[in-house]
Design a protein around this motif. Structure first.
Motif, PDB file in Angstrom:
ATOM      1  N   VAL A 200       0.738  -1.329   0.020  1.00  0.00           N
ATOM      2  CA  VAL A 200       0.012  -0.055  -0.061  1.00  0.00           C
ATOM      3  C   VAL A 200       0.724   1.075   0.015  1.00  0.00           C
ATOM      4  CG1 VAL A 200      -1.673   1.197   1.288  1.00  0.00           C
ATOM      5  CG2 VAL A 200      -2.041  -1.294   1.193  1.00  0.00           C
ATOM      6  N   VAL A 201       1.981   1.399   0.897  1.00  0.00           N
ATOM      7  CA  VAL A 201       2.801   2.554   0.825  1.00  0.00           C
ATOM      8  C   VAL A 201       3.743   2.773  -0.360  1.00  0.00           C
ATOM      9  CG1 VAL A 201       4.827   3.560   1.899  1.00  0.00           C
ATOM     10  CG2 VAL A 201       3.102   2.260   3.396  1.00  0.00           C
ATOM     11  N   GLY A 202       3.901   1.382  -1.136  1.00  0.00           N
ATOM     12  CA  GLY A 202       4.708   1.646  -2.238  1.00  0.00           C
ATOM     13  C   GLY A 202       3.901   2.143  -3.236  1.00  0.00           C
ATOM     14  N   ALA A 203       2.606   1.676  -3.457  1.00  0.00           N
ATOM     15  CA  ALA A 203       1.572   2.032  -4.512  1.00  0.00           C
ATOM     16  C   ALA A 203       1.308   3.558  -4.150  1.00  0.00           C
ATOM     17  CB  ALA A 203       0.054   1.211  -4.362  1.00  0.00           C
ATOM     18  N   ALA A 204       1.055   4.218  -2.837  1.00  0.00           N
ATOM     19  CA  ALA A 204       0.889   5.447  -2.562  1.00  0.00           C
ATOM     20  C   ALA A 204       2.142   6.350  -2.987  1.00  0.00           C
ATOM     21  CB  ALA A 204       0.726   5.888  -1.191  1.00  0.00           C
ATOM     22  N   LEU A 323      -5.443   8.625 -13.540  1.00  0.00           N
ATOM     23  CA  LEU A 323      -4.347   7.798 -14.383  1.00  0.00           C
ATOM     24  C   LEU A 323      -3.505   7.205 -13.328  1.00  0.00           C
ATOM     25  CD1 LEU A 323      -4.355   9.775 -17.716  1.00  0.00           C
ATOM     26  CD2 LEU A 323      -5.400   7.699 -17.152  1.00  0.00           C
ATOM     27  N   ALA A 324      -3.029   8.065 -12.484  1.00  0.00           N
ATOM     28  CA  ALA A 324      -2.073   7.548 -11.680  1.00  0.00           C
ATOM     29  C   ALA A 324      -2.541   6.222 -10.637  1.00  0.00           C
ATOM     30  CB  ALA A 324      -1.445   8.481 -10.687  1.00  0.00           C
ATOM     31  N   ALA A 325      -3.523   6.316 -10.213  1.00  0.00           N
ATOM     32  CA  ALA A 325      -4.165   5.345  -9.577  1.00  0.00           C
ATOM     33  C   ALA A 325      -4.385   3.822 -10.518  1.00  0.00           C
ATOM     34  CB  ALA A 325      -5.389   5.652  -9.079  1.00  0.00           C
ATOM     35  N   THR A 326      -4.767   4.141 -11.637  1.00  0.00           N
ATOM     36  CA  THR A 326      -5.096   2.813 -12.610  1.00  0.00           C
ATOM     37  C   THR A 326      -3.520   2.323 -13.081  1.00  0.00           C
ATOM     38  OG1 THR A 326      -5.047   4.365 -14.650  1.00  0.00           O
ATOM     39  CG2 THR A 326      -7.154   3.842 -13.574  1.00  0.00           C
ATOM     40  N   LEU A 327      -2.674   3.134 -12.962  1.00  0.00           N
ATOM     41  CA  LEU A 327      -1.251   2.590 -13.265  1.00  0.00           C
ATOM     42  C   LEU A 327      -0.625   1.727 -12.205  1.00  0.00           C
ATOM     43  CD1 LEU A 327       0.593   5.671 -14.850  1.00  0.00           C
ATOM     44  CD2 LEU A 327      -0.237   3.242 -16.097  1.00  0.00           C
ATOM     45  N   GLU A 393      -8.137  16.837  -4.734  1.00  0.00           N
ATOM     46  CA  GLU A 393      -8.320  16.535  -6.092  1.00  0.00           C
ATOM     47  C   GLU A 393      -7.800  15.220  -6.208  1.00  0.00           C
ATOM     48  OE1 GLU A 393      -7.026  19.790  -8.295  1.00  0.00           O
ATOM     49  OE2 GLU A 393      -8.389  21.431  -7.271  1.00  0.00           O
ATOM     50  N   VAL A 394      -6.638  15.094  -6.229  1.00  0.00           N
ATOM     51  CA  VAL A 394      -5.888  13.719  -6.452  1.00  0.00           C
ATOM     52  C   VAL A 394      -6.558  12.616  -5.758  1.00  0.00           C
ATOM     53  CG1 VAL A 394      -3.703  12.470  -6.697  1.00  0.00           C
ATOM     54  CG2 VAL A 394      -3.927  14.922  -7.458  1.00  0.00           C
ATOM     55  N   SER A 395      -6.785  12.673  -4.571  1.00  0.00           N
ATOM     56  CA  SER A 395      -7.106  11.687  -3.744  1.00  0.00           C
ATOM     57  C   SER A 395      -8.581  11.277  -4.052  1.00  0.00           C
ATOM     58  CB  SER A 395      -7.559  11.956  -2.054  1.00  0.00           C
ATOM     59  OG  SER A 395      -6.315  12.280  -1.444  1.00  0.00           O
ATOM     60  N   VAL A 396      -9.412  12.066  -4.593  1.00  0.00           N
ATOM     61  CA  VAL A 396     -10.755  11.779  -5.079  1.00  0.00           C
ATOM     62  C   VAL A 396     -10.700  11.064  -6.288  1.00  0.00           C
ATOM     63  CG1 VAL A 396     -12.910  12.837  -5.904  1.00  0.00           C
ATOM     64  CG2 VAL A 396     -12.013  13.783  -3.540  1.00  0.00           C
ATOM     65  N   ALA A 397      -9.996  11.738  -7.263  1.00  0.00           N
ATOM     66  CA  ALA A 397      -9.672  11.024  -8.438  1.00  0.00           C
ATOM     67  C   ALA A 397      -9.150   9.677  -8.453  1.00  0.00           C
ATOM     68  CB  ALA A 397      -8.673  11.793  -9.481  1.00  0.00           C
ATOM     69  N   ALA A 398      -8.134   9.534  -7.599  1.00  0.00           N
ATOM     70  CA  ALA A 398      -7.470   8.355  -7.358  1.00  0.00           C
ATOM     71  C   ALA A 398      -8.419   7.136  -6.598  1.00  0.00           C
ATOM     72  CB  ALA A 398      -6.250   8.276  -6.385  1.00  0.00           C
ATOM     73  N   ALA A 399      -9.217   7.384  -5.782  1.00  0.00           N
ATOM     74  CA  ALA A 399     -10.093   6.677  -5.360  1.00  0.00           C
ATOM     75  C   ALA A 399     -11.107   6.233  -6.337  1.00  0.00           C
ATOM     76  CB  ALA A 399     -11.208   7.240  -4.161  1.00  0.00           C
ATOM     77  N   ILE A 400     -11.359   7.227  -7.208  1.00  0.00           N
ATOM     78  CA  ILE A 400     -12.442   6.473  -8.537  1.00  0.00           C
ATOM     79  C   ILE A 400     -11.703   5.715  -9.495  1.00  0.00           C
ATOM     80  CG2 ILE A 400     -13.536   7.419 -10.510  1.00  0.00           C
ATOM     81  CD1 ILE A 400     -14.170   9.862  -9.163  1.00  0.00           C
ATOM     82  N   GLY A 401     -10.271   6.010  -9.353  1.00  0.00           N
ATOM     83  CA  GLY A 401      -9.660   5.155 -10.355  1.00  0.00           C
ATOM     84  C   GLY A 401      -9.365   3.703  -9.490  1.00  0.00           C
ATOM     85  N   MET A 402      -9.002   3.625  -8.343  1.00  0.00           N
ATOM     86  CA  MET A 402      -8.728   2.535  -7.587  1.00  0.00           C
ATOM     87  C   MET A 402     -10.115   1.530  -7.807  1.00  0.00           C
ATOM     88  SD  MET A 402      -5.891   1.781  -6.536  1.00  0.00           S
ATOM     89  CE  MET A 402      -4.254   2.824  -5.892  1.00  0.00           C
ATOM     90  N   SER A 404     -12.436   1.496 -10.148  1.00  0.00           N
ATOM     91  CA  SER A 404     -12.799   1.049 -11.413  1.00  0.00           C
ATOM     92  C   SER A 404     -11.859  -0.228 -11.681  1.00  0.00           C
ATOM     93  CB  SER A 404     -12.306   2.081 -12.599  1.00  0.00           C
ATOM     94  OG  SER A 404     -10.937   2.442 -12.652  1.00  0.00           O
ATOM     95  N   GLY A 405     -12.551  -0.949 -12.546  1.00  0.00           N
ATOM     96  CA  GLY A 405     -11.847  -2.199 -13.138  1.00  0.00           C
ATOM     97  C   GLY A 405     -12.201  -3.472 -12.152  1.00  0.00           C
ATOM     98  N   SER A 406     -11.768  -4.492 -12.708  1.00  0.00           N
ATOM     99  CA  SER A 406     -12.087  -5.880 -12.160  1.00  0.00           C
ATOM    100  C   SER A 406     -11.009  -6.088 -10.947  1.00  0.00           C
ATOM    101  CB  SER A 406     -11.937  -6.737 -13.158  1.00  0.00           C
ATOM    102  OG  SER A 406     -12.169  -8.187 -12.624  1.00  0.00           O
ATOM    103  N   THR A 407     -11.581  -6.709 -10.004  1.00  0.00           N
ATOM    104  CA  THR A 407     -10.377  -6.794  -8.845  1.00  0.00           C
ATOM    105  C   THR A 407      -9.604  -8.381  -9.026  1.00  0.00           C
ATOM    106  OG1 THR A 407     -12.210  -8.171  -7.650  1.00  0.00           O
ATOM    107  CG2 THR A 407     -11.765  -5.721  -7.296  1.00  0.00           C
ATOM    108  N   SER A 408     -10.142  -9.105 -10.343  1.00  0.00           N
ATOM    109  CA  SER A 408      -9.312 -10.132 -10.449  1.00  0.00           C
ATOM    110  C   SER A 408      -8.044 -10.192 -11.430  1.00  0.00           C
ATOM    111  CB  SER A 408     -10.324 -11.260 -11.180  1.00  0.00           C
ATOM    112  OG  SER A 408     -11.055 -10.558 -12.330  1.00  0.00           O
TER     113      SER A 408
END
Length: 425
Positions: A200-204, A323-327, A393-402, A404-408
């Protein structure tokens, strides 16, 4: 190499860094002196000016006390009193950090890297102190206390970055002491945090750095477009100043030194708070209030009125945060396989916002300062507002990015290897 040779080479690198940093200003000023004044004026005044510029680029404030004749020419009553100039040309700051990082990489490859670091920092302290004393006069006087500390801190930051980078590049076992130190640090982290916390820390951290890099990159492009779009006004300001060929070249070089500052100002504009060009002014996506400003040609690129669709600039940090969150999301999900995802994904998103807010807030702090008396003591963005707006702004956008998509998607990644400390849990 032995300890003495390593220290001497590090001191020589620091000496070259300081010499080039001062020479960047001294050489064009000397050319201007030769062309415009025919070697007749006092050259030592150019040395003092070059040293002041270098010290300013390393965070040292300059106390200015203008002669009465100059004050009368400015038309600013506040200029009669001493004032401080503290707006650092970040291009010179970046140069010192990069040169320090190069020296740090070479120091990390030796057994006596501590001696190299100490010699480099000590050399910068001595040179900065000596040059600051030589440059002090009644009109322009750098802060001696800051001259002793700040250039060494800037160069030391580069050294630290270089040493860490050099250690990271080293093959295992290259240096026993360094290897053991890195292993002890890693083992201590393993004891306090399991691999899921570290993921989690590394992703942040990765997401925050990616978000700030994206915002600054878009800001640089925006600045270039503004300069091109207002090229006629910029050219007219050059012509009205009647600087001549040599004076125009020196002015251009001075403006180039502040281009990184302008990029950070553009980033502050995109985030929302904008920046100021004097007390009471405000340049942001929603409104523009500008009073009298210095006649630098590049400031002709500053918007002079309200932009109809300026608020669309606020979408840039939001899109980049998404985009950063989806990466970083696929790798994070792979590392969290078998664990609850929602809480940790949300925590990573908040972490991305906090990291990006802190980083952009620090950049805004470095990019602002005072450039003159009166209302000109407040130039640049407000770092606290920039940090807060970016984090939200980035936290809200990153939460939406996290979200989105499949967890599998993590199932397609190769299994993550466990360290000894993790297998024993």
């Amino acid at each position: 190499m032995n300890r003495t040779t390593t220290a001497l080479l590090a001191a020589l690198e620091a000496l070259i860094t300081v010499a080039i940093g001062i020479g960047i200003s001294l050489v064009p000023l000397t050319l201007l002196w030769a062309i415009e004044h025919g070697f007749s004026a006092d050259w030592f005044s150019l040395w003092r000016a070059a040293v002041d510029i270098w010290l300013l680029g390393n965070g040292v404030a300059i106390q200015v006390e203008l002669p009465s004749a100059v004050v009368a020419g400015t038309g600013l009553p506040a200029a009669a009193d001493p004032f401080t100039v503290s707006l650092a040309p970040l291009a010179l700051t970046l140069f010192s950090v990069v040169m320090g990082a190069r020296a740090g990489v070479r120091a990390a490859a030796t057994r006596y890297w501590q001696s190299a670091v100490a010699a480099g920092i000590g050399t910068v302290v001595v040179l900065a102190t000596v040059t600051a004393v030589s440059a002090a006069d009644r009109a322009l006087s750098p802060s001696l206390a800051q001259a002793v500390i700040f250039p060494a801190l800037v160069y030391g930051l580069g050294l630290a970055i270089g040493v860490v980078r050099g250690w990271h590049r080293m093959p295992a076992g290259h240096d026993g002491r360094i290897g053991r130190l890195a292993e002890r640090i890693q083992d201590r982290l393993d004891e306090k945090f399991d691999r899921f916390d570290r993921a989690v820390v590394g992703a942040a951290l990765r997401g925050g750095v990616a978000a700030v890099t994206g915002i600054v990159g878009v800001s640089a492009v925006l600045l270039g477009l503004l300069i091109l779009g207002n090229f006629g006004l910029v050219t007219s300001l050059y012509q009205s100043a009647q600087l001549g060929v040599a004076g125009g070249a020196v002015t251009t070089l001075a403006q180039i030194a502040f281009v990184p500052n302008l990029v950070v100002w553009a980033a502050s504009w995109l985030v929302g708070p904008g920046f100021a060009l004097g007390t009471g002014s405000s340049i942001s996506p929603v409104n523009t209030i500008v009073g009298p400003i210095p006649g630098l040609p590049i400031l002709g690129a500053v918007p002079s009125g309200d932009l109809t669709f300026g608020f669309l600039g606020l979408l840039v940090p939001v899109a980049i945060g998404f985009l950063a969150a989806t990466l970083v999301r696929p790798r994070l999900i792979a590392a969290l396989r078998g664990r609850p995802l929602v809480g940790r994904l949300l925590l990573a998103a908040v972490g991305i916002g906090v990291v990006s807010g802190v980083m952009l807030g620090l950049l805004a702090w470095f990019a602002g300062g005072a450039v003159g008396p009166g209302r000109l003591v407040d130039v640049g963005p407000n770092p606290w507002l920039v940090a807060a707006f970016t984090a939200v702004e980035v936290s809200v956008a990153a939460a939406i990015g996290m979200a989105s998509g499949s967890t599998s998607s993590g199932e397609r990644h190769a299994p993550v290897s466990l360290r000894t400390a993790d297998r024993s849990r």
